[in-house]
Design an enzyme around this catalytic site. Structure first.
Site, PDB file in Angstrom:
ATOM      1  N   GLU A 472       0.855  -1.178   0.000  1.00 34.52           N
ATOM      2  CA  GLU A 472       0.000   0.000   0.000  1.00 34.52           C
ATOM      3  C   GLU A 472       0.897   1.236   0.000  1.00 34.52           C
ATOM      4  O   GLU A 472       1.173   1.783  -1.043  1.00 34.52           O
ATOM      5  CB  GLU A 472      -0.943  -0.025   1.211  1.00 34.52           C
ATOM      6  CG  GLU A 472      -2.133   0.879   1.068  1.00 34.52           C
ATOM      7  CD  GLU A 472      -3.209   0.553   2.102  1.00 34.52           C
ATOM      8  OE1 GLU A 472      -4.118   1.381   2.236  1.00 34.52           O
ATOM      9  OE2 GLU A 472      -3.126  -0.499   2.771  1.00 34.52           O
ATOM     10  N   GLU A 749      -2.244   0.413  13.585  1.00 35.55           N
ATOM     11  CA  GLU A 749      -3.426   0.779  12.808  1.00 35.55           C
ATOM     12  C   GLU A 749      -4.710   0.507  13.571  1.00 35.55           C
ATOM     13  O   GLU A 749      -5.687   1.252  13.458  1.00 35.55           O
ATOM     14  CB  GLU A 749      -3.419  -0.008  11.497  1.00 35.55           C
ATOM     15  CG  GLU A 749      -4.566   0.294  10.564  1.00 35.55           C
ATOM     16  CD  GLU A 749      -4.448  -0.451   9.255  1.00 35.55           C
ATOM     17  OE1 GLU A 749      -5.137  -0.067   8.284  1.00 35.55           O
ATOM     18  OE2 GLU A 749      -3.681  -1.435   9.179  1.00 35.55           O
TER      19      GLU A 749
END
Length: 888
Positions: A472, A749
């Site tokens: 990502e 996260e």
């Protein structure tokens, strides 16, 4: 004593290659007196260090400004300049001239480019991940006065001049919206040029331009290409008969250059590198190399319109970490732990015969059994392979790729054993200055602040990424938006964000939507294609980030540049909102990864129309303030009225007549209170609801990306400072310090990235290096530490020094290196007294609020009664305050 120091041009010390012909100058002031303010400044600009013939002499200008003072004349391209400053203070004392500072302008006009983009790849090379070498020879027959290299690549490059690596930056030219902006770098190579034959060389690889990104590749093009232009100025000043009369010669990349395959046989941002040292061609970047087997380059493009001088910060190696330990996992993997999760690479040494191999894989975590954990990398391989040439000790580190890791698995290594002395980890990030530091009496909180600092650095690698390890690593706008204030308190982020915001502006869709990621690699940008854009909080980065930069660095120019994009985004919302007021259309991520999400969902329980309308109101408020600041009075009045109307509509839509918020979630309460959308008569009920929702979860947050950044602020501003401290200092799941107790060295996260039972969140989205929840550092610095800027006088022209001690903390020490100098505040509760020491730099003042103090003279300063204590305006200098401490 009055003096100036830390002279900077566009935030940088003696920069090479400034991107504008009207740069801005900054300096700091040193004085041995208190309450010192600059009365006037005088600047001189010259082509020589001795200022024999100044180009510009401002004379003394009555102004307090010492930050981002604009140059008074337009400057020439490709020119070295010197500048100096002197000041007078309000008492009439005059400083001596500062020591000279220098800078050079870059090539400022696109028509100055004589070079072309060259490549060694054909039109069918889109699938190739190999690197390419380029070289061009040229002769120099006279003494050189100065030499500047301007270079860039469609891909990632390293430049060489006569066998020497040019510069110390890495991963150039960086990641931009390549369709519109490809940045070029400026290097001083004067010391590299010799009389006789010279060589410029380049190693280039796919990088972000054509390599794998998300689930596809060739987002911007399918061929690696480089461009180089060398400007040689001769000491004798002769023009070589040039029609323009310039005493310079240009060496440019052209059809006359040669290329060859690089030993870098594979290089990808996500996947790592394969380098075969047996394929090296010693001396390829030096004169006298035979060039046998090298082929003439192809011209990839003659169009240089997308080239722009670098307007951000270079990425550089920042810190080297030695291994902590070597161990064998239950699965039998040989693993090295560097003790810290970082972005960067491993530098290693090895010795063996030709063809032997070093193979290492990178990961940021171990699983519950202690095995090397790579599932959360998804498709990213993060593997480096090096094939030895043989014949002695060899060393290697990646050239055009980087990894996110704490651990490496050494799958192959020549010899009978592994020596830790042969490995070191290198952390890289954009070359930002450190700004804020905070320590306190809670060691776990200190570690958390360091974790946030590390996550910022690890993810500010040219763009503000979401994570540095999996497949990502994109510039997610929502993450950067909610973290921007904390980022500005931790690092000097203004030039970093300036570059990224310019990419945001050019990637904005014609209808005003802002992409989810910048640069935009998620949308189909072809005519008629679909856009991954327009989500609340994410797209609101176009207003939130510029305003944060202005708040902390007083950079008005960023607001001026971004204003059209800010307005365009707000007008888009107004065009699709119900009655222009309730934003209830389009896709939204919502309260991302909140714990109150349904099973299997990433979207929290707070309704999107409520969240989107709250952020709409926030963007409109920022736009109104920006318009007023820029003198756009009609716009300011228009958007002030729109903000009022949104507030009224929010009340009617989301509150019952009795004051109950329709969405009973923590985030809904937090957003309504934080963005001023809760009517005064409903505030107590809204706060009571939030407190009740916290109690239902044993005083833990269930918030996601939208609610978490503002939770403590809402509580402390509404009379529940005690509860804010309780949430901050909790160390069981879910909490910020839970991560620390689990051994985290960066921010996760997910609240439950690693669960109490040792299992992990689903590997499809479980980064252990995400800064978003670190946004709480804004509160930690400004409330616990007590250091913030006065919103009415941004950039710390007036600091707001207002520590608010709470349960569980008995001292805190905060320092912030502002654009004016160091601001320091230490408070400590000891022996029944509160002790506060303060340092305020010259040319600023501060509103000091002593918590729990009575009005009167304290520490030689008269304080008046204020909410929560006693207040006074302090000029620059050092102060000590001590007074009895009880319950405030």
């Amino acid at each position: 004593m009055l003096d100036t120091y830390d002279l900077r041009c566009e935030y940088r010390v003696n920069p090479v290659g400034i991107f504008t012909d009207r740069p801005r100058f900054s300096w700091k002031i040193a004085s041995d007196k208190q309450n010192v303010f600059q009365q006037s400044w005088s600047l001189e600009l010259a082509l020589d260090r001795g200022f024999a013939e100044p180009l510009w002499q401002s004379g003394f200008q009555d102004s307090r400004e010492s930050h981002l003072v604009p140059c008074g004349i337009a400057l020439a391209s490709s020119t070295d300049y010197f500048w100096r400053v002197r000041i007078r203070d309000r008492g009439g004392e005059e400083s001596p001239w500062s020591k000279p500072a220098s800078f050079s302008t870059s090539m400022l006009r696109n028509d100055e480019w004589k070079a072309v983009f060259i490549t060694g790849e054909g039109e069918d090379s889109g699938a190739s991940s190999a690197g390419t070498l380029f070289r061009g020879e040229f002769a120099v027959n006279r003494e050189i006065k100065a030499a500047r290299l301007y270079a860039s690549a469609k891909g990632i490059y390293e430049a060489f001049c006569n066998g020497r690596r040019v510069g110390d930056e890495v991963l150039s030219p960086g990641f931009t919206e390549y369709r519109s902006r490809l940045l070029f770098q400026t290097y001083d190579v004067t010391d590299c040029i010799v009389k006789g034959q010279n060589v410029l060389g380049f190693l280039a690889a796919p990088g972000w331009y054509k390599g794998d990104l998300v689930s596809s590749r060739n987002h911007f093009g399918s061929r690696i290409a480089v461009i180089a232009q060398l400007r040689l100025e001769y000491a004798d000043g002769k023009t070589d008969g040039r029609a323009d009369g310039a005493s310079a010669e240009i060496v440019a990349s052209s059809e006359g250059w040669k290329y060859a395959p690089a030993p870098l046989r594979f290089s990808e941002i996500y996947h790592g590198e394969i380098y075969d040292a047996r394929l090296e061609q010693p001396g390829w970047e030096k004169a006298g190399f035979s060039g046998a087997g090298w082929k003439p380059v192809l011209v990839e493009s003659r169009d240089t319109r997308i080239l722009q001088p670098r307007d951000g910060l270079p990425v550089k190696e920042q810190e080297t970490l030695k291994p902590v330990k070597l161990f064998t996992t239950p699965r039998g993997e040989r693993v090295i732990d560097f003790g810290q999760n970082i972005s960067g690479w491993v530098r290693f040494k090895a010795q063996g015969k030709a063809g032997d191999r070093v193979k290492i894989r990178h990961a940021e975590a171990l699983d519950s059994a202690g095995n090397f954990y790579t599932e959360n990398l998804r498709k990213a391989r993060q593997t480096v392979e090096y094939v030895l040439r043989g014949g002695g000790v060899e060393s290697y580190q990646p050239h055009c790729s980087f990894q996110g890791f704490r651990y490496i698995a050494v799958d192959e290594y020549p010899g009978s054993g592994i020596s830790l002395d042969s490995f070191e980890a290198v952390a890289v990030c954009s070359d930002m200055r450190s700004a804020g530091e905070l320590t306190c009496s809670n060691l776990h909180l200190n570690r958390f602040v360091r974790n946030v600092q590390w996550s910022l650095r690890d993810n500010f690698v040219d763009i503000p990424t979401d994570c540095p390890q999996r497949d990502e690593r994109l510039g997610w706008t929502g993450d950067a938006n909610i973290f921007s204030r904390a980022a500005c308190l931790l690092m000097e982020t203004a030039p970093f964000f300036r570059k990224w915001l310019r990419d945001m502006a050019v990637s904005q869709f014609p209808d005003g939507r802002i992409p989810h990621v910048v640069p935009d690699v998620l949308s189909d940008r072809r005519p008629g294609g679909t856009g991954a854009a327009g989500a609340c909080a994410w797209a609101d980065a176009v207003t939130g980030v510029p305003w944060a930069v202005y708040t902390y660095f007083k950079d008005r120019e960023i607001l001026e540049e971004m204003y059209p994009a800010m307005k365009k985004w707000v007008e888009y919302i107004r065009s699709v909102a119900q009655d222009g007021l309730i934003f209830n259309t389009g896709f939204h991520f919502g309260d991302w990864v909140a714990l109150d999400a349904r099973e299997g969902s990433y979207h929290g329980a707070t309704p999107n129309d409520l969240s989107a309308t709250a952020y709409y109101a926030y963007s409109v408020e920022i736009l109104a303030k920006t318009a007023a600041l820029l003198g756009k009075n009609a716009d300011a009045e228009l958007y002030r009225k729109l903000r009022e109307d949104i507030g009224a509509a929010f009340k009617n839509e989301f509150f019952t007549p009795a004051g109950r918020l329709a969405a009973r979630t923590q985030t809904a309460c937090i957003l309504a209170l934080n963005f001023g959308l809760c009517p005064r008569e409903y505030k107590k009920r809204c706060l009571d609801t939030l407190v009740a929702l916290l109690a239902e979860n044993k005083n833990h947050l269930t918030t996601g990306f939208l609610g978490t950044p503002y939770a403590l602020q809402v509580l402390s501003e509404n009379g529940r400072l005690d509860l804010a401290y309780e949430l901050l200092l909790k160390d069981d799941f879910p909490s910020w310090l839970y991560q620390v107790k689990q051994g985290a060295t960066t921010v996760w996260e997910h609240w439950d990235g690693l669960k109490p039972d040792g299992t992990m969140w689903s590997p499809d989205m479980n980064s252990f290096n995400h800064y978003a929840y670190g946004a709480v550092c804004d509160w930690v610095f400004s409330v616990l530490g007590g250091v913030d800027t006065d919103g009415g006088r941004p950039g710390f022209a007036r600091a707001l020094l207002k520590p608010r001690p709470g349960p569980g903390i008995v001292w805190a020490d905060t320092a912030y290196e502002s654009v004016y100098g160091s601001i320091k505040l230490r408070w400590e509760i000891a022996g029944g007294n509160m002790n506060i020491t303060v340092e305020i730099p010259p040319n600023t003042d501060a509103e000091m609020v002593l918590p729990g103090a009575p009005p009167g003279i304290i520490g030689g300063v008269f304080f008046t009664a204020a909410e929560g204590g006693a207040a006074a305006i302090l000029g620059s200098g050092h102060y000590n305050f001590e007074y009895p401490w009880g319950e405030a």
